[in-house]
Design a protein around this motif. Sequence first.
Motif, PDB file in Angstrom:
ATOM      1  N   TYR A 121      45.682  50.111  50.772  1.00 23.18           N
ATOM      2  CA  TYR A 121      45.833  49.948  49.328  1.00 23.18           C
ATOM      3  C   TYR A 121      44.960  48.796  48.845  1.00 23.18           C
ATOM      4  CZ  TYR A 121      49.617  53.295  49.195  1.00 23.18           C
ATOM      5  OH  TYR A 121      50.351  54.451  49.260  1.00 23.18           O
ATOM      6  N   TYR A 122      44.220  49.056  47.772  1.00 23.38           N
ATOM      7  CA  TYR A 122      43.286  48.095  47.226  1.00 23.38           C
ATOM      8  C   TYR A 122      43.602  47.791  45.764  1.00 23.38           C
ATOM      9  CZ  TYR A 122      40.355  49.565  51.171  1.00 23.38           C
ATOM     10  OH  TYR A 122      39.875  49.862  52.414  1.00 23.38           O
ATOM     11  N   CYS A 123      43.442  46.538  45.386  1.00 23.01           N
ATOM     12  CA  CYS A 123      43.447  46.234  43.964  1.00 23.01           C
ATOM     13  C   CYS A 123      42.005  45.986  43.531  1.00 23.01           C
ATOM     14  CB  CYS A 123      44.334  45.040  43.635  1.00 23.01           C
ATOM     15  SG  CYS A 123      43.721  43.449  44.193  1.00 23.01           S
ATOM     16  N   ALA A 124      41.771  46.142  42.244  1.00 26.62           N
ATOM     17  CA  ALA A 124      40.421  46.004  41.727  1.00 26.62           C
ATOM     18  C   ALA A 124      40.469  45.530  40.282  1.00 26.62           C
ATOM     19  CB  ALA A 124      39.683  47.340  41.812  1.00 26.62           C
ATOM     20  N   ARG A 125      39.389  44.855  39.889  1.00 24.79           N
ATOM     21  CA  ARG A 125      39.263  44.379  38.515  1.00 24.79           C
ATOM     22  C   ARG A 125      38.272  45.238  37.764  1.00 24.79           C
ATOM     23  NH1 ARG A 125      36.329  38.982  36.444  1.00 24.79           N
ATOM     24  NH2 ARG A 125      34.640  40.524  36.306  1.00 24.79           N
ATOM     25  N   ALA A 126      38.673  45.722  36.605  1.00 23.07           N
ATOM     26  CA  ALA A 126      37.769  46.540  35.814  1.00 23.07           C
ATOM     27  C   ALA A 126      36.572  45.728  35.341  1.00 23.07           C
ATOM     28  CB  ALA A 126      38.506  47.126  34.620  1.00 23.07           C
ATOM     29  N   SER A 127      35.464  46.396  35.165  1.00 21.36           N
ATOM     30  CA  SER A 127      34.230  45.696  34.811  1.00 21.36           C
ATOM     31  C   SER A 127      34.056  45.508  33.309  1.00 21.36           C
ATOM     32  CB  SER A 127      33.024  46.452  35.368  1.00 21.36           C
ATOM     33  OG  SER A 127      33.032  47.791  34.915  1.00 21.36           O
ATOM     34  N   ASN A 128      34.841  46.187  32.491  1.00 23.20           N
ATOM     35  CA  ASN A 128      34.684  46.003  31.056  1.00 23.20           C
ATOM     36  C   ASN A 128      35.906  45.320  30.467  1.00 23.20           C
ATOM     37  OD1 ASN A 128      36.683  47.941  29.839  1.00 23.20           O
ATOM     38  ND2 ASN A 128      35.507  49.364  31.101  1.00 23.20           N
ATOM     39  N   LEU A 129      35.775  44.859  29.254  1.00 22.35           N
ATOM     40  CA  LEU A 129      36.832  44.089  28.609  1.00 22.35           C
ATOM     41  C   LEU A 129      37.575  44.887  27.546  1.00 22.35           C
ATOM     42  CD1 LEU A 129      35.022  40.651  28.261  1.00 22.35           C
ATOM     43  CD2 LEU A 129      36.890  41.247  29.809  1.00 22.35           C
ATOM     44  N   SER A 130      37.542  46.208  27.687  1.00 20.63           N
ATOM     45  CA  SER A 130      38.261  47.014  26.713  1.00 20.63           C
ATOM     46  C   SER A 130      39.751  46.709  26.765  1.00 20.63           C
ATOM     47  CB  SER A 130      38.041  48.505  26.992  1.00 20.63           C
ATOM     48  OG  SER A 130      38.857  49.279  26.151  1.00 20.63           O
ATOM     49  N   PRO A 131      40.374  46.486  25.613  1.00 23.71           N
ATOM     50  CA  PRO A 131      41.810  46.176  25.605  1.00 23.71           C
ATOM     51  C   PRO A 131      42.693  47.401  25.841  1.00 23.71           C
ATOM     52  CG  PRO A 131      40.988  46.268  23.383  1.00 23.71           C
ATOM     53  CD  PRO A 131      39.784  46.419  24.287  1.00 23.71           C
ATOM     54  N   THR A 132      42.102  48.578  25.744  1.00 23.44           N
ATOM     55  CA  THR A 132      42.876  49.799  25.939  1.00 23.44           C
ATOM     56  C   THR A 132      42.420  50.507  27.207  1.00 23.44           C
ATOM     57  OG1 THR A 132      41.333  51.062  24.595  1.00 23.44           O
ATOM     58  CG2 THR A 132      43.216  50.086  23.466  1.00 23.44           C
TER      59      THR A 132
ATOM     60  N   TYR B 154      35.099  44.306  41.078  1.00 23.29           N
ATOM     61  CA  TYR B 154      35.597  43.455  42.156  1.00 23.29           C
ATOM     62  C   TYR B 154      36.766  44.143  42.844  1.00 23.29           C
ATOM     63  CZ  TYR B 154      32.737  39.599  40.454  1.00 23.29           C
ATOM     64  OH  TYR B 154      31.676  38.811  40.081  1.00 23.29           O
ATOM     65  N   TRP B 155      36.745  44.053  44.181  1.00 24.88           N
ATOM     66  CA  TRP B 155      37.754  44.711  44.998  1.00 24.88           C
ATOM     67  C   TRP B 155      38.326  43.731  46.010  1.00 24.88           C
ATOM     68  CZ3 TRP B 155      39.088  49.908  44.450  1.00 24.88           C
ATOM     69  CH2 TRP B 155      38.282  50.632  43.572  1.00 24.88           C
ATOM     70  N   GLY B 156      39.590  43.930  46.337  1.00 30.04           N
ATOM     71  CA  GLY B 156      40.175  43.181  47.431  1.00 30.04           C
ATOM     72  C   GLY B 156      39.828  43.824  48.759  1.00 30.04           C
ATOM     73  N   GLN B 157      40.319  43.202  49.840  1.00 28.75           N
ATOM     74  CA  GLN B 157      40.014  43.695  51.180  1.00 28.75           C
ATOM     75  C   GLN B 157      40.971  44.780  51.622  1.00 28.75           C
ATOM     76  OE1 GLN B 157      41.883  41.100  50.604  1.00 28.75           O
ATOM     77  NE2 GLN B 157      43.613  41.415  51.997  1.00 28.75           N
ATOM     78  N   GLY B 158      42.061  44.942  50.888  1.00 33.81           N
ATOM     79  CA  GLY B 158      43.019  45.997  51.182  1.00 33.81           C
ATOM     80  C   GLY B 158      44.182  45.519  52.026  1.00 33.81           C
ATOM     81  N   THR B 159      45.299  46.204  51.860  1.00 29.84           N
ATOM     82  CA  THR B 159      46.478  45.965  52.691  1.00 29.84           C
ATOM     83  C   THR B 159      46.995  47.329  53.150  1.00 29.84           C
ATOM     84  OG1 THR B 159      48.640  44.855  52.796  1.00 29.84           O
ATOM     85  CG2 THR B 159      48.096  45.943  50.716  1.00 29.84           C
ATOM     86  N   ARG B 160      47.351  47.408  54.417  1.00 25.10           N
ATOM     87  CA  ARG B 160      47.704  48.705  54.996  1.00 25.10           C
ATOM     88  C   ARG B 160      49.181  48.998  54.815  1.00 25.10           C
ATOM     89  NH1 ARG B 160      44.959  51.873  58.331  1.00 25.10           N
ATOM     90  NH2 ARG B 160      43.398  50.209  58.638  1.00 25.10           N
TER      91      ARG B 160
END
Length: 129
Positions: free
Chosen positions: A94-105, A118-124
Amino acid sequence: QVQLVESGGGLVQAGDSLRLSCAASGRSFSIYTMGWFRQAPGKEREFLAAINWSGGSTSYADSVKGRFTISRDNAKNTVYLQMNSLKPEDTAVYYCARASNLSPTLSLSIHYTTSYDYWGQGTRVTVSS
């Protein structure tokens, strides 16, 4: 530089619950949409859930709707994924990630990996039957 660090994965039995956390570094966490994805062996990375900057809007994949809940605490620079009623088919990294745009919706684009920079390294997460 933004760093995302996931935690909370592990081995559980079918029907159990887990809460994943994703801690973000950097000062601008609170203005970005965040997402959770997963990748099972031999499969493509799959969108699970996204949450807008305020937490007021969320989006889920049909496969997890009603079982998973995404939330965030901007004061702690952390986004969470509460996973209930886990099934063996939920086994993945499982990975978390940050969106690249600043859209509020949230738009349909946040379902795609290309919308995140941007992505994390993941957790199993392993769910036994």
